[in-house]
Design an enzyme around this catalytic site. Structure first.
Site, short mmCIF file in Angstrom:
data_model
loop_
_atom_site.label_atom_id
_atom_site.label_comp_id
_atom_site.label_asym_id
_atom_site.label_seq_id
_atom_site.Cartn_x
_atom_site.Cartn_y
_atom_site.Cartn_z
N CYS A 2 7.96 -9.15 -0.36
CA CYS A 2 7.97 -10.57 -0.74
C CYS A 2 6.89 -10.85 -1.79
O CYS A 2 5.77 -10.37 -1.65
CB CYS A 2 7.64 -11.45 0.46
SG CYS A 2 8.72 -11.21 1.84
N LYS A 599 7.73 -0.22 -3.34
CA LYS A 599 6.51 0.34 -3.91
C LYS A 599 5.32 0.04 -3.02
O LYS A 599 4.49 0.90 -2.77
CB LYS A 599 6.28 -0.24 -5.31
CG LYS A 599 5.03 0.30 -5.99
CD LYS A 599 5.14 1.80 -6.23
CE LYS A 599 3.88 2.41 -6.78
NZ LYS A 599 3.89 3.88 -6.64
O1 M6R Z 1 0.30 1.79 -1.57
P1 M6R Z 1 0.05 2.94 -0.63
O2 M6R Z 1 -0.52 4.12 -1.32
O3 M6R Z 1 -0.78 2.54 0.56
O4 M6R Z 1 1.49 3.35 -0.08
C1 M6R Z 1 1.62 4.29 0.95
C2 M6R Z 1 3.01 4.90 0.96
O5 M6R Z 1 3.96 3.90 1.21
C3 M6R Z 1 3.32 5.61 -0.36
O6 M6R Z 1 2.38 6.61 -0.60
C4 M6R Z 1 4.72 6.26 -0.34
O7 M6R Z 1 4.79 7.25 0.62
C5 M6R Z 1 5.02 6.81 -1.74
N1 M6R Z 1 5.66 5.81 -2.53
C6 M6R Z 1 5.85 8.04 -1.75
O8 M6R Z 1 5.98 8.56 -3.04
#
Ligand code: M6R
Length: 604
Positions: A2, A599
């Site tokens: 969101c 993302k």
């Molecule tokens: O924003 P963050 O680094 O905390 O996100 C954690 C995961 O959701 C993220 O690393 C996800 O596993 C990747 N998009 C995978 O490539």
């Protein structure tokens, strides 16, 4: 996820709001809408229960461009499916109060039952409708007081915009845990946004609102209340370049971000390492304090957990500190065993991942010392931890993390060197690592130069359905990361296991239709790995090796530069990123927005 934006005034609000929605589109959502007003309070609303582009097409043909104020919002369904009824804004039963809401209200079901008991009715399945009806129930003709009293009832997390048709000149924002900034431009425009990036090149300065803040706006004059008192918050300049995101000539953001890595690594090391003096600038590691740590725990999700995992190997091996990595969802259920010499490192690209943030709050409640390693400046994790370090990788748009994997991994290595140095390390080994770190950007360029060769391997691999990623020691988290990246964007099945386990069970799984991707640099584990390679070859199964020297025949080979154990992981990681990218591209997948993924995951 969101996102909320609010714009006022005096340019074409529709184009501006749609542009912001487009900028954050890569982060995934399942419905979007905008609501705008013109000078004469004429209003217009449009929504789409699918893509922003659909909304943009609907709005393109609109001739009337006199709307100068408005709200835009994307929803990612948490309570109730993707339907028009569940799309925001939601209205109270008497239709006088309307709200837009980010994040989730955890105690909504209890509150909803109480409201139904009080004869309130609900037209959506959302938790948001509970807030707006609470505003109606507790309304006392003072919007500010009403919002403050409802804030005490709802249990987090939220950023909520409240309007009331009886007070058309007023507006209230409340926030807790969910990010929210207020920004303005030199042209007297005002903005509220749940994300700073969307506002790049629109805003000139910004205020990051804090937990429990209530913002009361009357005719574009705003006051921030904390604990019922008017308060001031820091006004910061807007770092336009850091926040801008553009694909340039690359086919996908992911590819651009893979290619940016030599530069982003240089940026991560700049001001932290002095290669001439072979030293680390201790002031940049202020987050580590003067403590003599006896335990370090890294907490993260997904790819970032692999950064933590690799980092803990370095901390154990170089700094000789007991260290382990945890994914938040397991860790939050365990006792934390905090002592004065323990440190928790929270790793996150976005700095907004709800799960990581929640564990951070739990550790803080037990007085644990915390350090945040994040990429997005001003993000919640950076603000909540006792200390923080910015990765400086620049904006990452591709959902599949690439530069945001390699750069914090470099930072974790620097941290381990820093702690190791203070614990009387072996000088020759330290100098060797420093020398090779200096060459790291050019080594990565050499791996990138093989992109065409890796694509030709991808052409063969895309016909298979299952893959094995094997490794030992430092390559362990890397193979896990390469396998994650591979399945995330190719949608093909892959598993990552320790080479040592091969004989114990995984040989039962492999056959000629199940290729193995083997990280096999000449590191300390090389000899042991070689016998596993031979076990696979003896059975004539397919194998793709990522190595620095050709020693055996393999079906496919990716050659990386020769270096040392501590540096190889960065090179095998980049080779793995390119392999995943090319297979996914040849399969025509939506690489920058893999299905069902966002993302930044800002809901639990
Ligand atoms: O924003 P963050 O680094 O905390 O996100 C954690 C995961 O959701 C993220 O690393 C996800 O596993 C990747 N998009 C995978 O490539």
């Amino acid at each position: 996820m969101c996102w909320i934006f609010w714009y006022s005034w005096s340019k074409d609000a529709i184009s501006i709001l749609v542009h912001w929605l487009e900028r954050l589109e890569y982060r995934w959502y399942d419905s979007a809408w905008i609501y705008v007003n013109n000078w004469k309070d004429k209003t217009f609303r449009a929504r789409s229960v699918w893509k922003v582009s659909e909304l943009a097409t609907k709005l393109q043909s609109m001739k009337d461009r006199t709307y100068i104020k408005g709200i835009a919002h994307t929803r990612w369904a948490t309570h109730g499916w993707v339907t028009e009824e569940n799309t925001h804004p939601h209205q109270s039963n008497n239709g006088k109060r309307s709200i837009v809401h980010n994040w989730i209200i955890e105690n909504y079901s209890k509150l909803k039952k109480e409201l139904i008991w009080n004869w309130f009715t609900f037209s959506s399945e959302t938790d948001t409708e509970v807030i707006v009806n609470l505003l109606e129930k507790h309304f006392n003709w003072d919007m500010l007081e009403t919002a403050q009293s409802v804030q005490k009832i709802i249990r987090w997390a939220y950023a909520v915009l409240i309007v009331n048709s009886e007070f058309p000149d007023e507006m209230i924002w409340i926030r807790l845990w969910s990010p929210l900034i207020y920004a303005s431009s030199k042209q007297w425009e005002h903005f509220f946004s749940s994300d700073a990036q969307a506002l790049a090149w629109y805003a000139d300065n910004m205020v990051y609102l804090e937990d429990w803040d209530v913002i009361h706006i009357v005719n574009d004059e705003y006051n921030i209340y904390a604990n019922w008192e008017v308060t001031k918050r820091n006004i910061e300049d807007f770092d336009q370049e850091a926040l801008e995101a553009s694909k340039w000539d690359y086919k996908h953001f992911m590819l651009k971000e893979i290619y940016e890595q030599p530069n982003t690594i240089k940026r991560t090391m700049k001001w932290r390492v002095n290669f001439d003096a072979m030293s680390l600038h201790s002031e940049t590691f202020h987050g580590m304090g003067n403590e003599d740590y006896n335990k370090i725990v890294t907490v993260a999700c997904g790819t970032m957990n692999h950064v933590g995992w690799l980092g803990t190997y370095r901390l154990q091996n170089l700094a000789k500190i007991s260290a382990y990595s945890e994914i938040w969802s397991e860790y939050e259920n365990k006792p934390f065993f905090i002592n004065p010499q323990s440190l928790h490192i929270f790793l996150s690209q976005s700095g907004e991942t709800a799960d990581t943030l929640e564990t951070l709050k739990m550790v803080k409640e037990q007085w644990g010392k915390t350090l945040g390693i994040v990429n997005v400046v001003w993000s919640s994790i950076a603000r909540e931890t006792d200390d923080w370090m910015y990765v400086r990788a620049g904006t990452e748009i591709g959902v599949a993390s690439t530069k945001a994997f390699v750069t914090p991994s470099v930072l974790m290595l620097l941290l381990s060197l820093f702690l190791w140095k203070r614990r009387w390390m072996r000088l020759s080994k330290y100098q060797q690592i420093m020398r090779e770190l200096q060459h790291l950007p050019s080594y990565i360029e050499t791996v990138l130069d093989q992109s065409d060769h890796i694509r030709s391997i991808a052409m063969d691999l895309l016909w298979y359905k299952d893959f094995f990623f094997l490794w030992r020691w430092y390559q362990y988290p890397i193979a896990a990361e390469n396998s994650l990246k591979f399945k995330e964007i190719t949608y093909l099945h892959s598993e990552a296991y320790a080479a040592g386990e091969l004989k114990h069970w995984s040989l039962a799984l492999i056959d000629e239709n199940f290729p193995t991707i083997f990280n096999l640099p000449h590191d300390e584990m090389y000899e042991q790995n070689l016998s596993n390679l031979q076990e696979i070859k003896a059975r004539k199964w397919k194998i793709c090796v990522i190595w620095d020297r050709r020693v055996e025949d393999a079906d496919w080979q990716i050659t990386i530069p020769e270096t040392i154990d501590e540096i190889y992981p960065f090179l095998t990681a980049v080779a793995g990123q390119l392999l995943a990218y090319h297979v996914a591209d040849l399969l025509w997948n939506d690489i920058d927005k893999p299905r069902n993924l966002a993302k930044s995951v800002t809901v639990k």
